[in-house]
Write a protein that holds these residues in place. Structure first.
Motif, PDB file in Angstrom:
ATOM      1  N   ALA A 251       0.716  -1.351  -0.003  1.00 38.22           N
ATOM      2  CA  ALA A 251      -0.132   0.011   0.123  1.00 38.22           C
ATOM      3  C   ALA A 251       1.277   1.322   0.144  1.00 38.22           C
ATOM      4  O   ALA A 251       1.916   1.238   0.552  1.00 38.22           O
ATOM      5  CB  ALA A 251      -0.722   0.287   1.314  1.00 38.22           C
ATOM      6  N   TYR A 252       0.334   1.934  -0.553  1.00 38.51           N
ATOM      7  CA  TYR A 252       0.994   3.289  -0.874  1.00 38.51           C
ATOM      8  C   TYR A 252       0.142   4.419  -1.393  1.00 38.51           C
ATOM      9  O   TYR A 252      -0.882   4.498  -1.675  1.00 38.51           O
ATOM     10  CB  TYR A 252       2.380   3.214  -2.082  1.00 38.51           C
ATOM     11  CG  TYR A 252       2.125   2.744  -2.853  1.00 38.51           C
ATOM     12  CD1 TYR A 252       2.150   4.204  -4.442  1.00 38.51           C
ATOM     13  CD2 TYR A 252       1.721   1.645  -3.906  1.00 38.51           C
ATOM     14  CE1 TYR A 252       1.203   3.474  -5.595  1.00 38.51           C
ATOM     15  CE2 TYR A 252       0.514   1.751  -5.254  1.00 38.51           C
ATOM     16  CZ  TYR A 252       1.495   2.050  -6.156  1.00 38.51           C
ATOM     17  OH  TYR A 252       0.742   2.353  -7.523  1.00 38.51           O
TER      18      TYR A 252
ATOM     19  N   VAL B 123      -4.913   6.276  -1.281  1.00 36.08           N
ATOM     20  CA  VAL B 123      -4.936   5.041  -0.652  1.00 36.08           C
ATOM     21  C   VAL B 123      -4.300   4.130  -2.232  1.00 36.08           C
ATOM     22  O   VAL B 123      -5.542   4.047  -2.732  1.00 36.08           O
ATOM     23  CB  VAL B 123      -4.902   4.568   0.407  1.00 36.08           C
ATOM     24  CG1 VAL B 123      -4.429   3.114   0.292  1.00 36.08           C
ATOM     25  CG2 VAL B 123      -4.463   4.821   1.419  1.00 36.08           C
ATOM     26  N   ASN B 124      -3.058   3.465  -2.608  1.00 35.99           N
ATOM     27  CA  ASN B 124      -3.416   2.896  -3.900  1.00 35.99           C
ATOM     28  C   ASN B 124      -2.829   1.358  -3.236  1.00 35.99           C
ATOM     29  O   ASN B 124      -1.808   1.972  -2.141  1.00 35.99           O
ATOM     30  CB  ASN B 124      -2.230   3.611  -5.000  1.00 35.99           C
ATOM     31  CG  ASN B 124      -2.650   4.500  -5.665  1.00 35.99           C
ATOM     32  OD1 ASN B 124      -3.466   4.832  -6.307  1.00 35.99           O
ATOM     33  ND2 ASN B 124      -1.835   5.269  -4.825  1.00 35.99           N
TER      34      ASN B 124
ATOM     35  N   THR C 129     -12.579  -7.594  -0.660  1.00 38.51           N
ATOM     36  CA  THR C 129     -13.201  -6.459  -0.280  1.00 38.51           C
ATOM     37  C   THR C 129     -11.870  -5.840   0.381  1.00 38.51           C
ATOM     38  O   THR C 129     -10.925  -6.622   1.130  1.00 38.51           O
ATOM     39  CB  THR C 129     -13.508  -7.681   1.634  1.00 38.51           C
ATOM     40  OG1 THR C 129     -14.782  -8.059   0.759  1.00 38.51           O
ATOM     41  CG2 THR C 129     -14.564  -6.127   2.236  1.00 38.51           C
ATOM     42  N   VAL C 130     -11.860  -4.555   0.139  1.00 41.54           N
ATOM     43  CA  VAL C 130     -10.275  -4.196   0.609  1.00 41.54           C
ATOM     44  C   VAL C 130     -11.337  -3.424   1.829  1.00 41.54           C
ATOM     45  O   VAL C 130     -12.467  -2.655   2.826  1.00 41.54           O
ATOM     46  CB  VAL C 130      -9.725  -2.521   0.031  1.00 41.54           C
ATOM     47  CG1 VAL C 130      -9.369  -2.214   0.672  1.00 41.54           C
ATOM     48  CG2 VAL C 130      -9.521  -3.097  -1.165  1.00 41.54           C
TER      49      VAL C 130
ATOM     50  N   ALA D  36      -7.044   2.027  -6.278  1.00 35.13           N
ATOM     51  CA  ALA D  36      -6.937   2.766  -5.206  1.00 35.13           C
ATOM     52  C   ALA D  36      -8.289   3.628  -4.919  1.00 35.13           C
ATOM     53  O   ALA D  36      -9.219   2.904  -5.818  1.00 35.13           O
ATOM     54  CB  ALA D  36      -6.694   3.653  -6.726  1.00 35.13           C
ATOM     55  N   PHE D  37      -8.039   3.909  -3.220  1.00 39.36           N
ATOM     56  CA  PHE D  37      -9.596   4.719  -2.993  1.00 39.36           C
ATOM     57  C   PHE D  37      -9.120   5.575  -1.870  1.00 39.36           C
ATOM     58  O   PHE D  37      -7.977   6.150  -1.636  1.00 39.36           O
ATOM     59  CB  PHE D  37     -10.099   3.573  -2.212  1.00 39.36           C
ATOM     60  CG  PHE D  37      -9.582   2.607  -1.241  1.00 39.36           C
ATOM     61  CD1 PHE D  37      -9.674   3.144  -0.208  1.00 39.36           C
ATOM     62  CD2 PHE D  37      -8.247   1.899  -1.477  1.00 39.36           C
ATOM     63  CE1 PHE D  37      -8.405   2.545   1.007  1.00 39.36           C
ATOM     64  CE2 PHE D  37      -7.534   1.714  -0.436  1.00 39.36           C
ATOM     65  CZ  PHE D  37      -7.718   2.097   0.818  1.00 39.36           C
ATOM     66  N   SER D  38      -9.996   6.811  -1.740  1.00 40.07           N
ATOM     67  CA  SER D  38     -10.240   8.080  -1.080  1.00 40.07           C
ATOM     68  C   SER D  38     -10.375   8.169   0.168  1.00 40.07           C
ATOM     69  O   SER D  38     -11.791   7.520   0.248  1.00 40.07           O
ATOM     70  CB  SER D  38     -10.167   9.085  -1.947  1.00 40.07           C
ATOM     71  OG  SER D  38      -9.883   9.950  -1.105  1.00 40.07           O
ATOM     72  N   VAL D  39     -10.133   8.026   1.493  1.00 34.79           N
ATOM     73  CA  VAL D  39     -10.489   7.904   3.043  1.00 34.79           C
ATOM     74  C   VAL D  39     -10.826   8.648   3.253  1.00 34.79           C
ATOM     75  O   VAL D  39      -9.515   9.625   3.633  1.00 34.79           O
ATOM     76  CB  VAL D  39     -10.453   6.392   3.204  1.00 34.79           C
ATOM     77  CG1 VAL D  39     -10.872   5.597   2.403  1.00 34.79           C
ATOM     78  CG2 VAL D  39      -9.595   6.373   3.495  1.00 34.79           C
ATOM     79  N   LYS D  40     -11.225   9.930   4.423  1.00 30.81           N
ATOM     80  CA  LYS D  40     -11.285  11.087   4.798  1.00 30.81           C
ATOM     81  C   LYS D  40     -11.371  10.167   6.224  1.00 30.81           C
ATOM     82  O   LYS D  40     -12.508   9.737   7.011  1.00 30.81           O
ATOM     83  CB  LYS D  40     -12.007  11.473   4.941  1.00 30.81           C
ATOM     84  CG  LYS D  40     -11.892  12.076   4.129  1.00 30.81           C
ATOM     85  CD  LYS D  40     -13.580  13.573   3.658  1.00 30.81           C
ATOM     86  CE  LYS D  40     -12.589  15.290   2.384  1.00 30.81           C
ATOM     87  NZ  LYS D  40     -13.602  15.968   2.598  1.00 30.81           N
TER      88      LYS D  40
END
Length: 79
Positions: free
Chosen positions: A2-3, A11-12, A24-25, A50-54
C-alpha cells in the motif's frame, strides 16, 4: 503493498492474485473497529486498487480478503 505511506487519504494497493475473484478492502483502527469497507474485483495477475478515505490522523490497518484468499494486512499512517 500500500502506498503512499504516510497517506493524506488517497491510498493505492498493489497486489497479485492467482484467480479472478471478488474481494473486500477494509481499514481497521488499532482497536479492531472497521473504519472503511469496499468491494473490489480482482483479476488473475497484477491488480492496482485506488481509493480515497477521510479518516482521523493515526495508524490504520488495511486488509484485503476474498473467500479463497487472505491477501495480507498493511499498516498505513494517515496524516
Amino acid at each position: 503493498m500500500a502506498y503512499p505511506n504516510p497517506s493524506q487519504g488517497n491510498v493505492n494497493v498493489l497486489l497479485y492474485s492467482k484467480v479472478d475473484t471478488n474481494a473486500t478492502v477494509s481499514l481497521y483502527d488499532v482497536t479492531g473497529k472497521e473504519i472503511y469497507r469496499a468491494p473490489v474485483e480482482l483479476i488473475n495477475g497484477k491488480n492496482e486498487i485506488a481509493f480515497s478515505v477521510k479518516v482521523k490522523p493515526g495508524m490504520l490497518f488495511l486488509k484485503v480478503n476474498s473467500k479463497q484468499t487472505n491477501y495480507g494486512t498493511s499498516k498505513i499512517l494517515f496524516r
